[in-house]
Design a protein around this motif. Sequence first.
Motif, PDB file in Angstrom:
ATOM      1  N   GLU A  56       0.802  -1.211   0.000  1.00 57.76           N
ATOM      2  CA  GLU A  56       0.000   0.000   0.000  1.00 57.76           C
ATOM      3  C   GLU A  56       0.844   1.275   0.000  1.00 57.76           C
ATOM      4  OE1 GLU A  56      -2.921  -0.092   3.113  1.00 57.76           O
ATOM      5  OE2 GLU A  56      -3.568  -2.135   2.630  1.00 57.76           O
ATOM      6  N   SER A  79     -14.755   2.753   8.830  1.00 55.15           N
ATOM      7  CA  SER A  79     -14.194   1.576   8.143  1.00 55.15           C
ATOM      8  C   SER A  79     -14.695   1.387   6.719  1.00 55.15           C
ATOM      9  CB  SER A  79     -14.454   0.288   8.947  1.00 55.15           C
ATOM     10  OG  SER A  79     -13.904   0.385  10.243  1.00 55.15           O
ATOM     11  N   THR A 125     -13.420   2.364   4.075  1.00 56.52           N
ATOM     12  CA  THR A 125     -12.302   2.103   3.155  1.00 56.52           C
ATOM     13  C   THR A 125     -12.007   0.607   3.029  1.00 56.52           C
ATOM     14  OG1 THR A 125     -10.743   2.451   4.988  1.00 56.52           O
ATOM     15  CG2 THR A 125     -11.214   4.335   3.564  1.00 56.52           C
ATOM     16  N   ASN A 126     -12.501  -0.193   3.967  1.00 52.90           N
ATOM     17  CA  ASN A 126     -12.319  -1.644   3.871  1.00 52.90           C
ATOM     18  C   ASN A 126     -13.277  -2.285   2.877  1.00 52.90           C
ATOM     19  OD1 ASN A 126     -10.320  -1.675   5.903  1.00 52.90           O
ATOM     20  ND2 ASN A 126     -11.879  -1.743   7.504  1.00 52.90           N
ATOM     21  N   ASN A 149     -13.396   1.552  -2.692  1.00 51.27           N
ATOM     22  CA  ASN A 149     -12.168   2.280  -3.002  1.00 51.27           C
ATOM     23  C   ASN A 149     -12.375   3.790  -2.990  1.00 51.27           C
ATOM     24  OD1 ASN A 149     -10.555   0.003  -3.254  1.00 51.27           O
ATOM     25  ND2 ASN A 149     -11.033  -0.258  -5.428  1.00 51.27           N
ATOM     26  N   ARG A 150     -13.438   4.247  -3.601  1.00 49.72           N
ATOM     27  CA  ARG A 150     -13.663   5.686  -3.738  1.00 49.72           C
ATOM     28  C   ARG A 150     -14.680   6.146  -2.692  1.00 49.72           C
ATOM     29  NH1 ARG A 150     -13.104   3.431  -8.739  1.00 49.72           N
ATOM     30  NH2 ARG A 150     -11.433   4.286 -10.055  1.00 49.72           N
ATOM     31  N   THR A 151     -14.177   6.427  -1.482  1.00 48.37           N
ATOM     32  CA  THR A 151     -15.089   6.783  -0.394  1.00 48.37           C
ATOM     33  C   THR A 151     -15.820   8.093  -0.655  1.00 48.37           C
ATOM     34  OG1 THR A 151     -13.251   7.816   0.812  1.00 48.37           O
ATOM     35  CG2 THR A 151     -13.762   5.523   1.322  1.00 48.37           C
TER      36      THR A 151
END
Length: 262
Positions: A120, A232, A234-235, A238-240
């Motif tokens: 990452e 959470s 983002t878990n 991908n595009r929050t």
Amino acid sequence: MFAYLKGESEGLPDKKAAPERRVVEVGYILDAEKAGFIWEAPRPCRRNDSQVQHSKSVGVCPAVLDYEARLFEIPCPIDVHLRFKMDDKGQPQLINVSGDSSSIRSKHLRQMVAVMPRKEWRHPNRPIIQFITPYIFVADDVCWMNQMPAFNHYRPTPMPGTMIGGRLPIHIWPRPMMWAFEWYEPQKDLILKRGEPWFYARFETDDPRRPIRMVEAEKTETLADYMTGLNSVTNYVNRTFSLFQVAEQRRPKKLLSKKAKG
């Protein structure tokens, strides 16, 4: 999805229905389960230079003063001396160089800071570490927060990398802040000192003329329930930022509740 920028969204103040307040209140919350006293309140970013004598000095420039009036600095909570290395299996590790003489126990340091997985990283030779902080910023007016390096703070020994900044709409996306650091020179140690400026928070409003007032806020049950929707994410995606419209639609009318002074 950009209706919240125009103040037309559900749950946000309707500018046509009520006059807009001149000052935008930004609430900060220290959501610490323990050792809450090590975290200081955000403070206005003020240069501690000598008394200005000349009328044309940078210290009295209106543009500079207005810019700095929107900057708040967050002090570093601990003294720590970190070193990065790869173990025998090629796994990244952080070393508390001060060891037994460190003011923070290694066990608690590991709960506060972690190395992100190597896959990452933005560059294969630049480790990224993240500190967890208890800072949450929230507003009821349209307001974006920029997390920025403490560029006004002079360091005789520069950091061996750069802080990773970010920008969030705190009126619909209040969440605990992180301090992320990209280690450009992992062969050099990272030294942080308690009380020194750690990062800046700068706030943008829908009208750039509106000043900011920082207030201490409560993590109410309403705010806590709302934050569960963005925790959470983002878990899972991908595009929050694509969830901003959902957050806007589900936002209660009021999230900022000022803490009563005891």
